[in-house]
Motif scaffolding. Sequence first.
Motif, PDB file in Angstrom:
ATOM      1  N   SER A  74       0.859  -1.192   0.000  1.00 47.22           N
ATOM      2  CA  SER A  74       0.000   0.000   0.000  1.00 47.22           C
ATOM      3  C   SER A  74       0.885   1.229   0.000  1.00 47.22           C
ATOM      4  O   SER A  74       2.026   1.193   0.467  1.00 47.22           O
ATOM      5  CB  SER A  74      -0.875   0.037   1.258  1.00 47.22           C
ATOM      6  N   ARG A  75       0.326   2.328  -0.514  1.00 48.93           N
ATOM      7  CA  ARG A  75       1.075   3.586  -0.484  1.00 48.93           C
ATOM      8  C   ARG A  75       0.105   4.733  -0.228  1.00 48.93           C
ATOM      9  O   ARG A  75      -1.054   4.695  -0.668  1.00 48.93           O
ATOM     10  CB  ARG A  75       1.833   3.804  -1.776  1.00 48.93           C
ATOM     11  N   LEU A  76       0.589   5.740   0.488  1.00 42.66           N
ATOM     12  CA  LEU A  76      -0.194   6.957   0.670  1.00 42.66           C
ATOM     13  C   LEU A  76      -0.156   7.737  -0.638  1.00 42.66           C
ATOM     14  O   LEU A  76       0.912   7.896  -1.244  1.00 42.66           O
ATOM     15  CB  LEU A  76       0.372   7.817   1.798  1.00 42.66           C
ATOM     16  N   ALA A  77      -1.314   8.208  -1.069  1.00 47.43           N
ATOM     17  CA  ALA A  77      -1.384   8.998  -2.300  1.00 47.43           C
ATOM     18  C   ALA A  77      -0.695  10.342  -2.072  1.00 47.43           C
ATOM     19  O   ALA A  77      -0.732  10.903  -0.974  1.00 47.43           O
ATOM     20  CB  ALA A  77      -2.838   9.196  -2.719  1.00 47.43           C
ATOM     21  N   SER A  78      -0.098  10.870  -3.107  1.00 46.48           N
ATOM     22  CA  SER A  78       0.662  12.108  -3.027  1.00 46.48           C
ATOM     23  C   SER A  78      -0.236  13.318  -2.772  1.00 46.48           C
ATOM     24  O   SER A  78      -1.260  13.498  -3.444  1.00 46.48           O
ATOM     25  CB  SER A  78       1.419  12.328  -4.339  1.00 46.48           C
ATOM     26  N   ALA A  79       0.190  14.177  -1.836  1.00 45.13           N
ATOM     27  CA  ALA A  79      -0.524  15.428  -1.572  1.00 45.13           C
ATOM     28  C   ALA A  79      -0.455  16.370  -2.769  1.00 45.13           C
ATOM     29  O   ALA A  79      -1.188  17.354  -2.826  1.00 45.13           O
ATOM     30  CB  ALA A  79       0.054  16.103  -0.336  1.00 45.13           C
ATOM     31  N   GLU A  80       0.377  16.055  -3.726  1.00 42.72           N
ATOM     32  CA  GLU A  80       0.456  16.849  -4.954  1.00 42.72           C
ATOM     33  C   GLU A  80      -0.792  16.666  -5.815  1.00 42.72           C
ATOM     34  O   GLU A  80      -1.134  17.533  -6.614  1.00 42.72           O
ATOM     35  CB  GLU A  80       1.703  16.430  -5.743  1.00 42.72           C
ATOM     36  N   TYR A  81      -1.505  15.531  -5.623  1.00 45.38           N
ATOM     37  CA  TYR A  81      -2.661  15.201  -6.468  1.00 45.38           C
ATOM     38  C   TYR A  81      -3.941  14.890  -5.695  1.00 45.38           C
ATOM     39  O   TYR A  81      -4.991  14.711  -6.294  1.00 45.38           O
ATOM     40  CB  TYR A  81      -2.334  13.994  -7.355  1.00 45.38           C
ATOM     41  N   PHE A  82      -3.827  14.795  -4.368  1.00 45.11           N
ATOM     42  CA  PHE A  82      -4.975  14.429  -3.532  1.00 45.11           C
ATOM     43  C   PHE A  82      -5.040  15.360  -2.333  1.00 45.11           C
ATOM     44  O   PHE A  82      -4.015  15.810  -1.830  1.00 45.11           O
ATOM     45  CB  PHE A  82      -4.833  12.991  -3.016  1.00 45.11           C
TER      46      PHE A  82
END
Length: 137
Positions: free
Chosen positions: A11-19
């Motif tokens: 699993s990975r945390l989605a990037s704050a650049e896009y979310f």
Amino acid sequence: MRILPDGSRPSRLASAEYFSGTVVQDPVLEATPPARARLLRVTFLPGSRTHWHTHPLGQCLHILSGVGIVQVRDGVPACVRAGDTVWFEPQEEHWHGATASNAMVHLALQEADADGRTVCWLEPVNEADYASAQPGA
């Protein structure tokens, strides 16, 4: 045939650049060429969402649990629940995510274009637009 054991793709945390907010992405499948399918299981915690974006070949969402919101540019926000399926046309500007009070989990299926791209990210959904998209708002 290839079997991808559960737990073999972290699993990975989605990037704050896009979310906005907390979003967890679980890769399900990234097909090998010449196939171009990409499948993710995406978990949006309450209040989290994508930024505006498009997909060169479209995108299919299938809601697994929770309550979410989907919207196309200049369109009316729609509430989605477990069992609902959403299709976004190629290049259709849209966003999707959880409501302010409920998490939402969906499968996201899209294909890569000839250059390997699956998404074109745009600006964040502003707070006022997100608040006005809430069910009952």
